[in-house]
Scaffold this active site. Structure first.
Site, PDB file in Angstrom:
ATOM      1  N   HIS A  18     -30.747  33.671 -63.869  1.00  0.00           N
ATOM      2  CA  HIS A  18     -30.670  33.948 -65.294  1.00  0.00           C
ATOM      3  C   HIS A  18     -31.252  32.790 -66.109  1.00  0.00           C
ATOM      4  O   HIS A  18     -31.958  32.995 -67.105  1.00  0.00           O
ATOM      5  CB  HIS A  18     -29.215  34.200 -65.679  1.00  0.00           C
ATOM      6  CG  HIS A  18     -29.017  34.653 -67.080  1.00  0.00           C
ATOM      7  ND1 HIS A  18     -27.811  34.578 -67.712  1.00  0.00           N
ATOM      8  CD2 HIS A  18     -29.856  35.179 -67.992  1.00  0.00           C
ATOM      9  CE1 HIS A  18     -27.927  35.025 -68.947  1.00  0.00           C
ATOM     10  NE2 HIS A  18     -29.165  35.396 -69.141  1.00  0.00           N
ATOM     11  N   GLU A  21     -34.958  32.940 -65.957  1.00  0.00           N
ATOM     12  CA  GLU A  21     -35.395  34.041 -66.827  1.00  0.00           C
ATOM     13  C   GLU A  21     -35.566  33.531 -68.256  1.00  0.00           C
ATOM     14  O   GLU A  21     -36.587  33.775 -68.906  1.00  0.00           O
ATOM     15  CB  GLU A  21     -34.369  35.171 -66.791  1.00  0.00           C
ATOM     16  CG  GLU A  21     -34.615  36.258 -67.812  1.00  0.00           C
ATOM     17  CD  GLU A  21     -33.348  36.999 -68.198  1.00  0.00           C
ATOM     18  OE1 GLU A  21     -33.185  37.298 -69.400  1.00  0.00           O
ATOM     19  OE2 GLU A  21     -32.508  37.273 -67.313  1.00  0.00           O
ATOM     20  N   HIS A  22     -34.591  32.802 -68.757  1.00  0.00           N
ATOM     21  CA  HIS A  22     -34.668  32.251 -70.112  1.00  0.00           C
ATOM     22  C   HIS A  22     -35.830  31.264 -70.244  1.00  0.00           C
ATOM     23  O   HIS A  22     -36.559  31.288 -71.233  1.00  0.00           O
ATOM     24  CB  HIS A  22     -33.367  31.530 -70.469  1.00  0.00           C
ATOM     25  CG  HIS A  22     -32.290  32.443 -70.942  1.00  0.00           C
ATOM     26  ND1 HIS A  22     -31.709  32.319 -72.177  1.00  0.00           N
ATOM     27  CD2 HIS A  22     -31.671  33.485 -70.341  1.00  0.00           C
ATOM     28  CE1 HIS A  22     -30.791  33.255 -72.333  1.00  0.00           C
ATOM     29  NE2 HIS A  22     -30.734  33.964 -71.215  1.00  0.00           N
ATOM     30  N   GLU A  98     -23.615  32.593 -73.280  1.00  0.00           N
ATOM     31  CA  GLU A  98     -23.708  33.979 -72.816  1.00  0.00           C
ATOM     32  C   GLU A  98     -22.656  34.254 -71.750  1.00  0.00           C
ATOM     33  O   GLU A  98     -22.059  35.337 -71.725  1.00  0.00           O
ATOM     34  CB  GLU A  98     -25.108  34.280 -72.276  1.00  0.00           C
ATOM     35  CG  GLU A  98     -26.147  34.419 -73.345  1.00  0.00           C
ATOM     36  CD  GLU A  98     -27.517  34.790 -72.800  1.00  0.00           C
ATOM     37  OE1 GLU A  98     -27.658  34.979 -71.566  1.00  0.00           O
ATOM     38  OE2 GLU A  98     -28.449  34.894 -73.611  1.00  0.00           O
TER      39      GLU A  98
END
Length: 124
Positions: A18, A21-22, A98
């Site tokens: 994740h 991904e960012h 998040e």
């Protein structure tokens, strides 16, 4: 296809899929984060990504005649992303927030807990 997604992570690298991904949206050798966003805005397109247990998906929604352009920008993001130290620190905070939001969502969290316990829920 390589193994990517939270299923393939361990305690040492938990969350890395994740996080990466960012980071791919933070800029490349030839495009800033703003340049990437504007590249799709100029053609009325959208670019986004998500990470699941099994994979990370990067995608763009554009009109057919912009497909090659979209693939070119996505390829630049995938193969030439910078991992700037300042951006790394900022995104650690963003992903951390998040995670906190996700942990405050019981209906999402319960799926992870059941999966970790290897329990299959019975749907009536």
């Amino acid at each position: 296809m390589g193994r990517n997604g939270s299923r393939y992570e361990n305690e040492k690298n938990n969350g890395i899929s994740h996080f990466i991904e960012h980071m791919l949206f933070k800029g490349t050798d030839s495009r800033s984060a703003r340049d990437i966003a504007e590249a799709f805005d100029r053609i009325g397109g959208q670019v986004n990504a998500f990470t699941s247990k099994e994979y990370t998906c990067y995608y763009a929604k554009v009109l057919d005649h912009y497909a090659l352009y979209a693939v070119t920008v996505l390829a630049d993001m995938l193969f030439h992303s910078r991992f700037d130290k300042a951006d790394l620190e900022k995104e650690k905070q963003v992903v951390g927030e998040e995670i906190k939001m996700y942990e405050d969502t019981p209906d999402d969290l319960v799926h992870d807990l059941l999966s970790a316990a290897r329990v299959t829920p019975i749907i009536l």
